[in-house]
Write a protein that holds these residues in place. Structure first.
Motif, PDB file in Angstrom:
ATOM      1  N   CYS A 112      10.322  47.881  14.811  1.00 29.87           N
ATOM      2  CA  CYS A 112       9.713  48.982  15.574  1.00 29.87           C
ATOM      3  C   CYS A 112       8.573  49.646  14.825  1.00 29.87           C
ATOM      4  O   CYS A 112       7.976  50.594  15.333  1.00 29.87           O
ATOM      5  CB  CYS A 112      10.777  50.019  15.915  1.00 29.87           C
ATOM      6  N   GLY A 113       8.282  49.175  13.628  1.00 32.63           N
ATOM      7  CA  GLY A 113       7.139  49.698  12.895  1.00 32.63           C
ATOM      8  C   GLY A 113       7.462  50.755  11.855  1.00 32.63           C
ATOM      9  O   GLY A 113       6.562  51.325  11.265  1.00 32.63           O
ATOM     10  N   LEU A 114       8.725  51.046  11.641  1.00 26.77           N
ATOM     11  CA  LEU A 114       9.083  52.008  10.601  1.00 26.77           C
ATOM     12  C   LEU A 114       9.058  51.310   9.252  1.00 26.77           C
ATOM     13  O   LEU A 114       9.716  50.297   9.056  1.00 26.77           O
ATOM     14  CB  LEU A 114      10.477  52.585  10.844  1.00 26.77           C
ATOM     15  N   ALA A 115       8.292  51.831   8.337  1.00 25.42           N
ATOM     16  CA  ALA A 115       8.204  51.240   7.006  1.00 25.42           C
ATOM     17  C   ALA A 115       9.043  52.064   6.041  1.00 25.42           C
ATOM     18  O   ALA A 115       9.169  53.275   6.205  1.00 25.42           O
ATOM     19  CB  ALA A 115       6.756  51.214   6.544  1.00 25.42           C
ATOM     20  N   PRO A 116       9.598  51.422   5.045  1.00 27.98           N
ATOM     21  CA  PRO A 116      10.340  52.191   4.033  1.00 27.98           C
ATOM     22  C   PRO A 116       9.408  53.159   3.316  1.00 27.98           C
ATOM     23  O   PRO A 116       8.239  52.862   3.070  1.00 27.98           O
ATOM     24  CB  PRO A 116      10.848  51.126   3.060  1.00 27.98           C
TER      25      PRO A 116
END
Length: 115
Positions: free
Chosen positions: A93-97
Motif C-alpha cells: 500500500c506504499g507505507l515505508a518503514p
C-alpha cells in the motif's frame, strides 16, 4: 517441591502478563506499523510462552501440559504468518518503514580523510 512449583508457575504467569503489557504499550507508543508489529509479535509470543509454561506446571497431567505447549507453538506460527501478511500489505500500500535520522555528510563527527 509442590509449593515451589506453584510459586514458579505464578511467577511465570505474572512475567507473561508483564510481557503482554509491554507489547500493548509498544502498540500505543511506536510510530509506524512495522515497529508496532515488531513489539506485538515479540512481546506477545514471549508472554504467551511464559503463561503457557506456567500453566503447564499447574497441569494435572502430562497430556494437559503438552496441550498448553502446543497452543503456544500454534500461536507462534500463526502470529508469524499474520505479521508477515500485515507487513507485506503495508508495503504494497506504499507505507515505508520509518528510517532513523542520519547525520548530514558535513557533520563534525566524521573524520577528515587523509591524503
Amino acid at each position: 517441591m509442590t509449593e515451589a512449583l506453584h510459586w514458579l508457575s505464578y511467577g511465570l504467569v505474572i512475567a507473561g502478563i508483564l510481557f503482554f503489557l509491554a507489547g500493548s504499550l509498544g502498540l500505543l507508543r511506536f510510530p509506524d506499523v512495522f515497529t508496532r508489529l515488531h513489539a506485538l509479535t515479540k512481546a506477545d509470543n514471549l508472554g504467551l510462552g511464559l503463561i503457557c509454561l506456567g500453566l503447564a506446571f499447574q497441569a494435572s497431567g502430562p497430556a494437559e501440559a503438552v496441550k498448553y505447549l502446543l497452543i503456544w507453538l500454534l500461536m507462534l506460527v500463526a502470529s508469524g504468518i499474520g505479521a508477515t501478511l500485515i507487513a507485506s500489505t503495508a508495503l504494497a500500500c506504499g507505507l515505508a518503514p520509518r528510517q532513523a535520522d542520519r547525520p548530514s555528510s558535513t557533520s563534525t563527527s566524521q573524520r577528515p580523510t587523509e591524503q
